[in-house]
Write an enzyme that holds these catalytic residues in place. Structure first.
Site, PDB file in Angstrom:
ATOM      1  N   ASN A 126      23.789  26.350  45.033  1.00  0.00           N
ATOM      2  CA  ASN A 126      24.860  27.350  45.024  1.00  0.00           C
ATOM      3  C   ASN A 126      26.063  26.711  45.688  1.00  0.00           C
ATOM      4  OD1 ASN A 126      26.517  29.620  45.398  1.00  0.00           O
ATOM      5  ND2 ASN A 126      25.434  30.209  47.269  1.00  0.00           N
ATOM      6  N   GLU A 504      43.633  49.624  42.131  1.00  0.00           N
ATOM      7  CA  GLU A 504      42.174  49.738  42.143  1.00  0.00           C
ATOM      8  C   GLU A 504      41.669  50.387  40.849  1.00  0.00           C
ATOM      9  OE1 GLU A 504      39.875  48.486  43.795  1.00  0.00           O
ATOM     10  OE2 GLU A 504      38.132  49.782  43.564  1.00  0.00           O
ATOM     11  N   LYS A 508      39.119  48.588  38.279  1.00  0.00           N
ATOM     12  CA  LYS A 508      37.826  49.186  37.920  1.00  0.00           C
ATOM     13  C   LYS A 508      37.696  49.280  36.408  1.00  0.00           C
ATOM     14  CE  LYS A 508      36.189  49.058  40.846  1.00  0.00           C
ATOM     15  NZ  LYS A 508      36.000  48.720  42.244  1.00  0.00           N
ATOM     16  N   GLU A 511      37.251  45.711  34.805  1.00  0.00           N
ATOM     17  CA  GLU A 511      35.998  44.996  35.060  1.00  0.00           C
ATOM     18  C   GLU A 511      34.792  45.698  34.431  1.00  0.00           C
ATOM     19  OE1 GLU A 511      34.982  44.376  39.212  1.00  0.00           O
ATOM     20  OE2 GLU A 511      35.611  46.385  39.735  1.00  0.00           O
TER      21      GLU A 511
HETATM   22  C1  F6R Z   1      35.772  44.954  42.456  1.00  0.00           C
HETATM   23  C2  F6R Z   1      35.022  44.112  43.380  1.00  0.00           C
HETATM   24  C3  F6R Z   1      35.632  42.832  43.805  1.00  0.00           C
HETATM   25  C4  F6R Z   1      35.422  42.620  45.307  1.00  0.00           C
HETATM   26  C5  F6R Z   1      35.939  41.237  45.726  1.00  0.00           C
HETATM   27  C6  F6R Z   1      35.788  41.005  47.216  1.00  0.00           C
HETATM   28  O1  F6R Z   1      35.036  46.081  42.090  1.00  0.00           O
HETATM   29  O2  F6R Z   1      33.931  44.432  43.772  1.00  0.00           O
HETATM   30  O3  F6R Z   1      36.984  42.773  43.486  1.00  0.00           O
HETATM   31  O4  F6R Z   1      36.104  43.624  45.990  1.00  0.00           O
HETATM   32  O5  F6R Z   1      35.229  40.250  45.033  1.00  0.00           O
HETATM   33  O6  F6R Z   1      34.456  41.075  47.600  1.00  0.00           O
HETATM   34  P1  F6R Z   1      34.052  41.286  49.110  1.00  0.00           P
HETATM   35  O7  F6R Z   1      34.531  42.634  49.523  1.00  0.00           O
HETATM   36  O8  F6R Z   1      32.563  41.152  49.146  1.00  0.00           O
HETATM   37  O9  F6R Z   1      34.744  40.209  49.897  1.00  0.00           O
END
Ligand code: F6R
Length: 637
Positions: A126, A504, A508, A511
């Site tokens: 990874n 947002e 949403k 995606e």
């Molecule tokens: C959208 C979503 C992503 C995350 C982004 C940050 O629905 O889930 O845009 O918000 O990848 O992820 P975190 O909050 O885990 O740093």
């Protein structure tokens, strides 16, 4: 991204690896694979697409021998097949991988585990090997033959090269890693070695220490059902695992003291309950999450959170949020609230951009990373960047067992959203937005500002009920929304505190449904985006009337910008409060939310937008919980 798992002990390895991959599929689901070892045999089974495909291959193994690679010397399919089945049934040592493609298409050939040229080792990885192109070219010049487009295969071939020079597997891995520039969490097994070898740099990797057995995973939630003794490998460390032992060394081969933490996490509950999708379940969980946050947040009119911070906000001259995606949108709401209430200047930076230039921060600056997963590589790098420029750092995260949490200790606020299984963020996002209000109040408290705690806490406490009422309107929303499924472009507009919610909503929708959607500030539309408008582009506005003159001005301007869009024949949609009578004749579609004041409306206005994306995606037959090309935890920059 990608998720890796491993097991060495006395139980059936295949079962544990598949279970582990299931819990890690939020990290990517382009392909998956496992490698099992017994005596001097290795068996690799891998498959393109979701984990179900791999499970199906394993289940039908005895009738589809060509789907496997048994690396023992025999060439007879029947014997390969029988030995392969034996490994599936008996092996107690193996590694596995679920992929989010970075280098090379998401196909069978590029799926992990990968091998060296002679098939002696199996490796899962990874991360991103940044100099893989140069390393590969050099190895090819030396005569090594590559079969895949991945960066990982370079590490396998380097190990092989050093083994050819007479080194054992551990030394060969060490020498290979000295040449590698990039991020990696790696697990390796080999035909001629009985242990599992691990290495880590910038990508997460944990070991779950058991009794006569050891587990490996990208995330501790994968192993807590077996053991709560967790060892988090640090950057540039190598670990060697047998069933009874774990040895950790640095890249020079010096042994390193092991620090085991006792995780308090419980095994993730991956049940959908009465819901068809995790996304719908998680939307429905929001009133409970918000209610818990508010209940924990206050003792009388005093903020009960942020107690462990090692600084006071009265010493902070500026705040910069760094975050990605939905978390970035939550930060933009935070800017509005904090500047409005606590009068501290706030910058919001997309984490990857913050890393693209020197951080202009000093020791009175506070840089706050917001991250659901606590593992997002861009956010982690941005916080590190701020730290090295001597700023104070802090995290708002949903995971107290994560790299970002560790980096910012003790300056953390942990949102209690619980595990979010669906890839698109819902309850984690609204909990991040709520954290912005709590943070703003804490700043007011520390700075002893003249702030009306009582009435604002009163309004906050009403939010879970208002959100709950919104969710009860699910069916009504559905009937209003699915008719928009066949449009190919959307514009989402708002102003002020709800502008981030327009962003947002657009994120949403795109995606989940793969429909193109753009979020924009209402006032900015006339400076360019208006050119795309016609009857084929719906414009969704968030227009929440206000109590103060300032809020009323925002509201009126939002409506007049919406009219400009409508004049271009765009189907016009608005999210507005129940008591708003102005909107009925102005818009083609009025999506109602219960009355809420403008400043607290972002959390509430988010709910119908989550439903909009959900209903349209479901109506179009999209994979709601695991949209294409995405991963929940984005651990590459
Ligand atoms: C959208 C979503 C992503 C995350 C982004 C940050 O629905 O889930 O845009 O918000 O990848 O992820 P975190 O909050 O885990 O740093």
């Amino acid at each position: 991204m990608c998720g890796i798992v491993g097991y060495i002990g006395y139980k059936n390895a295949k079962e544990i690896l598949l279970e582990g991959l299931k819990s890690l599929s939020y990290r990517g689901y382009d392909s998956s694979g496992i490698a099992l070892k017994e005596e001097s045999s290795l068996l690799i089974v891998k498959s393109e697409g979701k984990l179900e495909n791999l499970e199906a291959k394993i289940a039908s193994f005895s009738i589809i021998p060509t789907l496997v690679t048994d690396l023992t010397s025999t060439n007879f399919n029947r014997e390969v097949n029988a030995r392969g089945q034996e490994l599936l049934d008996k092996s107690t040592c193996g590694i596995g991988h679920t992929r989010w493609a970075t280098h090379g298409k998401p196909n069978f050939t590029n799926s992990h585990p990968h091998q060296d040229e002679v098939g002696n080792i199996a490796i899962v990885h990874n991360g991103i090997i940044k100099n893989f192109f140069d390393l590969k070219a050099k190895l090819e010049d030396e005569g090594f033959v590559f079969k895949t487009e991945t960066d990982t295969e370079v590490v396998a071939q380097l190990i092989y090269k050093f083994k050819l020079q007479g080194k054992d597997l551990k030394s060969a891995l060490r020498e290979a890693l000295k040449l590698v520039d990039g991020s990696y969490a790696i697990a390796v097994i080999a035909k001629d070695d009985d242990k599992i070898y691990l290495a880590k740099n910038q990508s997460p990797l944990i070991i779950g220490i058991g009794d006569k057995e050891n587990y490996i995973a990208s995330d501790s939630s994968t192993v807590v059902q077996y053991t709560n003794k967790i060892l988090r490998l640090k950057d540039k460390q190598i670990a060697v695992l047998s069933a009874n032992d774990v040895i950790v060394e640095d890249l020079e081969g010096n042994s390193v003291a092991i620090q085991i933490i006792h995780s308090t996490q419980t095994a993730s509950i991956m049940e959908k309950g009465q819901y068809k999708h995790f996304l719908e379940k998680e939307i429905h969980e929001q009133p409970t999450v918000i209610s818990k946050m508010i209940a924990d947040a206050f003792v009388d009119e005093t903020i009960n959170e942020f107690k462990q911070l090692d600084f006071s906000f009265k010493d902070i001259s500026k705040i910069t949020f760094v975050a990605c995606g939905s978390a970035y949108h939550a930060a933009l709401v935070g800017k509005n609230i904090i500047e409005h209430w606590a009068k501290i200047p706030v910058d919001v930076a997309i984490a990857s951009e913050f890393c693209s230039k020197p951080a202009l921060v000093s020791k009175t600056d506070l840089v706050i990373g917001i991250s659901q997963s606590g593992e997002t590589a861009d956010t982690l790098a941005a916080i590190k960047n701020a730290k090295s420029a001597n700023a104070k750092i802090m995290a708002i995260t949903n995971k107290n067992d994560s790299a970002i949490f560790d980096l910012c200790k003790p300056n953390n606020y942990v949102t209690p959203a619980g595990i979010e299984v669906s890839v698109a963020s819902t309850k984690a996002f609204t909990s991040q937005v709520l954290a912005m209000y709590l943070l703003a109040m804490k700043i007011c408290q520390d700075k002893k500002l003249n702030f009306d705690f009582q009435s604002n806490i009163y309004e906050l406490r009403a939010l879970p009920i208002i959100i709950g009422e919104c969710i009860e309107r699910e069916n009504q929303y559905k009937s209003q929304m699915i008719k928009y499924s066949n449009y190919r472009d959307f514009l989402f507009l708002s102003r002020g505190v709800n502008y981030p919610i327009a962003l947002e909503g657009a994120l949403k929708l795109k995606e989940l449904s793969y429909i193109h959607a753009t979020g924009y500030p209402s006032g900015e539309m006339k400076h360019g985006p208006i050119a795309i408008l016609d009857s084929t582009v719906p414009v969704l506005n968030i227009a929440i009337s206000g109590k103060t003159e300032f809020e009323q001005t925002i509201y009126k301007k939002t409506l007049s910008n919406a009219e400009e869009a409508k004049a271009r024949m765009s189907p016009s949609i608005v999210i507005a409060c129940d008591s708003d009578e102005n909107v009925e004749n102005l818009f083609d579609e009025v999506i109602r939310i219960p009355d809420v004041s403008q400043i607290f409306s972002p959390i509430v206005a988010t709910i119908p937008l989550q439903f909009l994306a959900y209903f349209i995606a479901e109506n179009l037959g999209k994979d709601v919980d695991q949209p294409r090309n995405l991963a929940k935890s984005v651990t590459v920059e």
